[in-house]
Design an enzyme around this catalytic site. Structure first.
Site, PDB file in Angstrom:
ATOM      1  N   CYS A 167       0.817  -1.216   0.000  1.00 25.63           N
ATOM      2  CA  CYS A 167       0.000   0.000   0.000  1.00 25.63           C
ATOM      3  C   CYS A 167       0.852   1.268   0.000  1.00 25.63           C
ATOM      4  O   CYS A 167       0.605   2.196  -0.778  1.00 25.63           O
ATOM      5  CB  CYS A 167      -0.974  -0.011   1.171  1.00 25.63           C
ATOM      6  SG  CYS A 167      -0.209   0.008   2.816  1.00 25.63           S
ATOM      7  N   HIS A 219      -2.192   1.099   7.008  1.00 26.24           N
ATOM      8  CA  HIS A 219      -2.641   1.098   5.619  1.00 26.24           C
ATOM      9  C   HIS A 219      -2.780   2.525   5.131  1.00 26.24           C
ATOM     10  O   HIS A 219      -3.024   3.453   5.914  1.00 26.24           O
ATOM     11  CB  HIS A 219      -3.984   0.367   5.507  1.00 26.24           C
ATOM     12  CG  HIS A 219      -4.370   0.007   4.109  1.00 26.24           C
ATOM     13  ND1 HIS A 219      -3.654  -0.874   3.337  1.00 26.24           N
ATOM     14  CD2 HIS A 219      -5.430   0.418   3.332  1.00 26.24           C
ATOM     15  CE1 HIS A 219      -4.234  -1.019   2.159  1.00 26.24           C
ATOM     16  NE2 HIS A 219      -5.312  -0.233   2.127  1.00 26.24           N
ATOM     17  N   HIS A 231      -6.089   1.679  -3.600  1.00 30.07           N
ATOM     18  CA  HIS A 231      -5.199   1.148  -2.576  1.00 30.07           C
ATOM     19  C   HIS A 231      -4.803  -0.277  -2.929  1.00 30.07           C
ATOM     20  O   HIS A 231      -5.412  -0.925  -3.796  1.00 30.07           O
ATOM     21  CB  HIS A 231      -5.857   1.206  -1.195  1.00 30.07           C
ATOM     22  CG  HIS A 231      -7.052   0.314  -1.041  1.00 30.07           C
ATOM     23  ND1 HIS A 231      -7.159  -0.628  -0.029  1.00 30.07           N
ATOM     24  CD2 HIS A 231      -8.200   0.189  -1.776  1.00 30.07           C
ATOM     25  CE1 HIS A 231      -8.314  -1.260  -0.140  1.00 30.07           C
ATOM     26  NE2 HIS A 231      -8.965  -0.793  -1.178  1.00 30.07           N
TER      27      HIS A 231
END
Length: 266
Positions: A167, A219, A231
């Site tokens: 990510c 994240h 993402h």
């Protein structure tokens, strides 16, 4: 001090001096680094752009001089925009992926240490709107267009290439295309930019950060239009985002809990 440059498409950088150790990041073609120490058949390096420390195989080491590294560090180098392209000279052909740096590229040739290579693919142009001094709308358009190219790229812990990416690696690579050097990890990236207080106030290009039950940032993704987020989770994908977090339509569940939104581009 010993310095080097990545002269291969992708080189793994590991947490420990062992092929069995986890990959913590990757060198992409054109990335420079400094060798900190040598231990057995491994060398510990620090990447020049984001100061990440890890271990690489010396067989993949391409040395450069301190003078080259200083000149490299002083420039915002163009990057490849092709999914896969080739840099070549009379002796060598090297595959490179989107996001690869093209050191000292003049529109035809680039210089990797003492070697000169030809490149005839598409590339960013820091002097023509893609770099830090370019107009925000033009840079943002490039970032979002490149983001579409990364769709369906497989998730890989520590990955930074189209063929395996995590990510924060996705965020770092996409912002790198428009001349913005972000740190490697999401927990570091959250310290950059200005806070956006409400999801309804987000703009394309904003970064959304997510935490776990312990409050640790785990994240990050890039906001698109209509409260959608790009993402890397299993693959690079687009999902809806609201004040709770990321909602997966397929499972009908929230997968990530929203912590904070930051605006990198003014």
């Amino acid at each position: 001090m010993n310095h080097g440059i990545c002269a291969l498409s992708v080189v793994p950088v590991r947490a420990e001096p062992s092929d069995k150790a986890e990959i913590v990041t990757q060198l992409i073609f054109g990335d420079c680094y400094t060798v900190l120490l040598t231990q057995g058949n491994w060398q510990q390096i620090r990447t020049t752009a984001d100061h990440y420390v890890g271990w690489m195989d010396p067989k993949q080491h391409q040395p450069v001089t301190s003078e080259y590294l200083a000149a490299w560090s002083a420039q915002d180098h163009p990057r490849s925009l092709d999914v896969v392209q080739v840099v070549s000279n009379a002796q060598t052909r090297i595959p490179v992926t989107i996001g690869a740096r093209l050191p000292f590229f003049d529109g035809m040739t680039l210089r990797v240490g003492e070697e000169t290579y030809f490149f005839n693919g598409a590339a960013t142009n820091p002097q023509n709107g893609h770099g830090l001094q370019g107009p925000t709308d033009k840079r943002l358009a490039l970032l979002l267009k490149a983001g579409q190219i990364f769709l369906k790229a497989p998730y890989l812990w520590g990955g930074r290439s189209l063929f395996g990416i995590d990510c924060s690696g996705l965020v770092q690579q996409l912002y790198g295309l428009i001349g913005v050097q972000l740190p490697r990890d999401a927990r570091q990236q959250i310290d950059h930019g200005q806070t956006v207080h409400f999801v309804s106030q987000t703009q394309p290009g904003d970064l959304a950060f997510f935490d776990n039950a312990d409050g640790n940032i785990i994240h990050v993704g890039i906001l698109l239009d209509d409260q959608q987020i790009l993402h890397a989770s299993g693959e690079v994908r687009i999902d809806p985002l609201d004040h709770n977090g990321i909602f997966n339509r397929k499972t009908q569940k929230y997968t990530h809990k929203l912590r904070l939104i930051k605006r990198i581009l003014d």
